[in-house]
Design a protein around this motif. Structure first.
Motif, short mmCIF file in Angstrom:
data_model
loop_
_atom_site.label_atom_id
_atom_site.label_comp_id
_atom_site.label_asym_id
_atom_site.label_seq_id
_atom_site.Cartn_x
_atom_site.Cartn_y
_atom_site.Cartn_z
N VAL A 17 0.94 -1.16 -0.05
CA VAL A 17 0.15 -0.24 0.00
C VAL A 17 0.88 1.10 0.00
CG1 VAL A 17 -1.97 1.53 1.11
CG2 VAL A 17 -1.88 -1.18 1.35
N LEU A 18 0.57 2.29 -1.09
CA LEU A 18 1.40 3.41 -1.05
C LEU A 18 0.72 4.53 -0.49
CD1 LEU A 18 2.78 3.11 -4.80
CD2 LEU A 18 3.95 2.39 -2.69
N LYS A 19 -0.65 4.38 -0.69
CA LYS A 19 -1.29 5.53 -0.07
C LYS A 19 -2.86 5.16 0.09
CE LYS A 19 -2.95 10.16 -1.03
NZ LYS A 19 -2.81 11.37 -1.92
N VAL A 20 -3.44 5.40 1.12
CA VAL A 20 -5.03 5.39 1.32
C VAL A 20 -5.54 6.85 0.68
CG1 VAL A 20 -6.73 4.90 2.84
CG2 VAL A 20 -4.65 3.70 3.15
N LEU A 21 -6.37 6.74 -0.29
CA LEU A 21 -6.79 8.04 -0.54
C LEU A 21 -8.07 8.40 0.21
CD1 LEU A 21 -5.44 6.67 -3.34
CD2 LEU A 21 -7.42 7.52 -4.56
N SER A 22 -7.87 9.79 0.08
CA SER A 22 -9.19 10.35 0.91
C SER A 22 -10.40 10.18 0.38
CB SER A 22 -9.00 12.03 1.05
OG SER A 22 -8.89 12.73 -0.19
N ALA A 23 -11.47 10.84 1.15
CA ALA A 23 -12.83 10.28 0.47
C ALA A 23 -12.84 11.41 -1.00
CB ALA A 23 -14.02 10.97 1.25
N THR A 24 -12.47 12.45 -0.91
CA THR A 24 -12.29 13.29 -2.37
C THR A 24 -11.61 12.71 -3.23
OG1 THR A 24 -12.72 15.31 -1.00
CG2 THR A 24 -12.12 15.58 -3.26
N GLU A 25 -10.18 12.35 -3.02
CA GLU A 25 -9.64 11.69 -4.05
C GLU A 25 -10.37 10.23 -4.59
OE1 GLU A 25 -5.14 12.73 -2.75
OE2 GLU A 25 -6.24 11.24 -1.42
N ALA A 26 -10.91 9.44 -3.71
CA ALA A 26 -11.48 8.02 -4.19
C ALA A 26 -12.74 8.73 -5.09
CB ALA A 26 -12.08 7.47 -2.88
N ASP A 27 -13.57 9.67 -4.74
CA ASP A 27 -14.61 9.89 -5.37
C ASP A 27 -14.34 10.57 -7.21
OD1 ASP A 27 -16.67 9.41 -3.80
OD2 ASP A 27 -16.82 11.56 -3.03
N ASN A 28 -12.88 11.12 -6.97
CA ASN A 28 -12.42 11.67 -8.23
C ASN A 28 -11.94 10.46 -9.07
OD1 ASN A 28 -13.05 14.36 -7.60
ND2 ASN A 28 -10.81 14.71 -6.91
N ILE A 29 -11.47 9.27 -8.51
CA ILE A 29 -10.96 8.16 -9.07
C ILE A 29 -12.24 7.48 -9.73
CG2 ILE A 29 -9.93 5.90 -8.95
CD1 ILE A 29 -8.01 8.14 -8.95
N ARG A 30 -13.34 7.29 -8.98
CA ARG A 30 -14.36 6.79 -9.43
C ARG A 30 -15.04 7.38 -10.56
NH1 ARG A 30 -15.53 6.86 -3.88
NH2 ARG A 30 -14.86 4.92 -2.91
N LYS A 31 -15.11 8.73 -10.37
CA LYS A 31 -15.67 9.65 -11.59
C LYS A 31 -14.69 9.66 -12.81
CE LYS A 31 -17.91 12.97 -8.64
NZ LYS A 31 -17.83 14.22 -7.88
N ALA A 32 -13.42 9.55 -12.52
CA ALA A 32 -12.69 9.41 -13.82
C ALA A 32 -12.82 8.01 -14.47
CB ALA A 32 -11.05 9.63 -13.30
N ASN A 33 -13.09 7.15 -13.68
CA ASN A 33 -13.34 5.59 -14.42
C ASN A 33 -14.80 5.26 -14.69
OD1 ASN A 33 -10.52 4.47 -14.50
ND2 ASN A 33 -10.52 5.54 -12.75
N THR A 34 -15.49 6.22 -14.46
CA THR A 34 -17.08 6.08 -14.95
C THR A 34 -17.71 4.94 -13.96
OG1 THR A 34 -16.46 6.37 -17.08
CG2 THR A 34 -18.83 5.98 -16.81
N LEU A 35 -17.25 5.04 -12.71
CA LEU A 35 -17.58 4.08 -11.63
C LEU A 35 -18.79 4.69 -10.73
CD1 LEU A 35 -14.54 2.26 -10.76
CD2 LEU A 35 -16.36 1.49 -12.15
N LYS A 36 -18.90 6.19 -10.89
CA LYS A 36 -19.88 6.67 -10.14
C LYS A 36 -21.04 7.63 -10.89
CE LYS A 36 -20.21 9.11 -5.69
NZ LYS A 36 -19.77 10.04 -4.95
#
Length: 89
Positions: free
Chosen positions: A70-89
């Motif tokens: 594990v390199l990093k646990v993403l913040s809630a905002t970062e996690a949401d951004n990853i979901r949006k960028a990958n069309t998962l949200k």
């Protein structure tokens, strides 16, 4: 919109639907979901867990097995951004 554009759009929608179904299936079995991104350096991936948190992990081979760190646990905002960028949200 041309016939080819329509076909591409339809296939993309089917692809997105399939990915979302696989993600939910993993979560229903209490398994994480692997998110690959060409924006990450080689050997790094995002892993999303059923509780909603996302980790940035490095994957490496040790003999015939694969390990992760594990390199990093993403913040809630970062996690949401990853979901949006990958069309998962």
């Amino acid at each position: 919109m041309t016939a080819i554009d329509l076909e591409i759009s339809t296939k993309r929608e089917k692809y997105i639907t399939t990915i979302k179904e696989l993600r939910l299936k993993n979560f229903s079995n209490n398994l994480p979901f692997l998110i690959l991104s060409d924006k990450l350096p080689e050997g790094q991936v995002y892993r999303e867990f059923p509780d909603g948190h996302i980790e940035l992990q490095e994957v490496f081979a040790v003999g015939s097995k694969y390990n992760t760190t594990v390199l990093k646990v993403l913040s809630a905002t970062e996690a949401d951004n990853i979901r949006k960028a990958n069309t998962l949200k």
